[in-house]
Design a protein around this motif. Structure first.
Motif, short mmCIF file in Angstrom:
data_model
loop_
_atom_site.label_atom_id
_atom_site.label_comp_id
_atom_site.label_asym_id
_atom_site.label_seq_id
_atom_site.Cartn_x
_atom_site.Cartn_y
_atom_site.Cartn_z
N GLU A 5 41.83 -15.72 61.97
CA GLU A 5 42.06 -14.45 61.29
C GLU A 5 43.40 -13.86 61.76
OE1 GLU A 5 39.72 -13.22 59.07
OE2 GLU A 5 38.40 -14.94 59.46
N THR A 6 43.95 -12.93 60.98
CA THR A 6 45.17 -12.23 61.35
C THR A 6 44.87 -10.73 61.33
OG1 THR A 6 46.03 -11.90 59.12
CG2 THR A 6 46.52 -14.03 60.19
N SER A 7 45.87 -9.92 61.61
CA SER A 7 45.66 -8.47 61.58
C SER A 7 45.69 -7.92 60.15
CB SER A 7 46.70 -7.75 62.45
OG SER A 7 47.99 -7.90 61.90
N LEU A 8 46.12 -8.71 59.17
CA LEU A 8 46.12 -8.29 57.77
C LEU A 8 44.83 -8.77 57.11
CD1 LEU A 8 49.81 -9.08 56.76
CD2 LEU A 8 48.82 -6.85 57.26
N MET A 9 44.17 -7.89 56.39
CA MET A 9 42.90 -8.21 55.75
C MET A 9 43.03 -9.45 54.85
SD MET A 9 40.42 -5.79 53.46
CE MET A 9 41.17 -6.08 51.87
N LYS A 92 46.40 -1.32 47.40
CA LYS A 92 46.15 0.11 47.65
C LYS A 92 44.78 0.36 48.28
CE LYS A 92 48.53 3.25 46.06
NZ LYS A 92 49.53 4.12 46.62
N ASP A 93 43.78 -0.46 47.99
CA ASP A 93 42.43 -0.25 48.52
C ASP A 93 42.17 -0.99 49.83
OD1 ASP A 93 42.54 -2.77 47.38
OD2 ASP A 93 40.55 -2.65 46.47
N SER A 94 43.20 -1.61 50.38
CA SER A 94 43.04 -2.39 51.61
C SER A 94 43.18 -1.50 52.85
CB SER A 94 44.12 -3.48 51.65
OG SER A 94 44.18 -4.07 52.93
N ARG A 100 52.49 -4.76 57.96
CA ARG A 100 53.20 -6.03 57.87
C ARG A 100 52.85 -6.87 59.10
NH1 ARG A 100 56.90 -2.49 59.88
NH2 ARG A 100 58.06 -3.20 61.69
N GLN A 101 53.03 -8.17 58.95
CA GLN A 101 52.84 -9.08 60.07
C GLN A 101 53.78 -10.25 59.88
OE1 GLN A 101 48.77 -10.23 60.87
NE2 GLN A 101 49.33 -11.34 62.72
N ALA A 102 54.34 -10.72 60.99
CA ALA A 102 55.26 -11.86 60.97
C ALA A 102 54.60 -13.05 61.66
CB ALA A 102 56.57 -11.50 61.67
#
Length: 184
Positions: A5-9, A92-94, A100-102
């Motif tokens: 998993e990452t920090s972005l949904m 918008k609903d996230s 952002r993530q790199a």
């Protein structure tokens, strides 16, 4: 292959497990069953319909690109060289909207990203040349193209190298503030 998993949904890192021997190596870069099982969505892997590849010289930035409408899911990996890959959530609903993530993608560990619909994507080539492969879930429709300037101050993306080249399209890309009005 394992999935992280990452920090972005809903953004995932797919991590192959290469087998090394005296000949070199072999790795499975994608396994549809593991992917579908992880997401609990049988058949999702089969929805990828197009493979594309880009080659970029060191310092080149491609991005930040996205799609309007129902968006575009993709698997992204660097087959040769290394890139600094950046995602920005524009759903918008996230709960991670605007985040952002790199990621570093390279030909050493073969990690690649599952990018769900609703994210901006861009990268900078870190090596003399970098080949990036994309597996995309629907045909390209230029009328749905979205772009935000790679150097937009509101995004504040920290690119690791001086920029050597961008496309004319990316040079004309809009701002984060303008994109926000389009998403409303």
């Amino acid at each position: 292959m394992r999935i992280e998993e990452t920090s972005l949904m809903d953004v995932l890192i797919l991590v192959p497990d290469p087998f090394h021997d005296e000949r070199g190596l072999f790795t499975r870069t994608f396994d549809a069953q593991i992917f579908d099982d992880h997401l609990g969505r049988p058949g999702l892997a089969a929805s990828f319909i197009q493979d594309s590849q880009s080659r970029s010289a060191q310092g080149v930035i491609r991005g930040m690109h996205g799609r309007s409408g129902r968006g575009e899911a993709k698997l992204v990996r660097c087959a040769h060289g290394a890139v600094h890959d950046v995602l920005v959530d524009i759903r918008k609903d996230s709960p991670t909207f605007g985040h952002r993530q790199a990621f570093r993608l390279d030909d050493k560990d073969f990690r690649h990203l599952y990018v769900p619909p609703g994210l901006l994507h861009g990268f900078q080539a870190l090596t003399a040349t970098a080949d990036v492969c994309y597996r995309i879930d629907r045909p390209h429709n230029p009328a749905e193209d979205l772009a935000v300037a790679y150097n937009d101050p509101d995004l504040g993306i920290d690119w690791p190298l001086p920029v050597t080249s961008i496309s004319s399209r990316d040079a004309r890309a809009g701002s984060w503030a303008t994109l926000l009005t389009q998403l409303s």
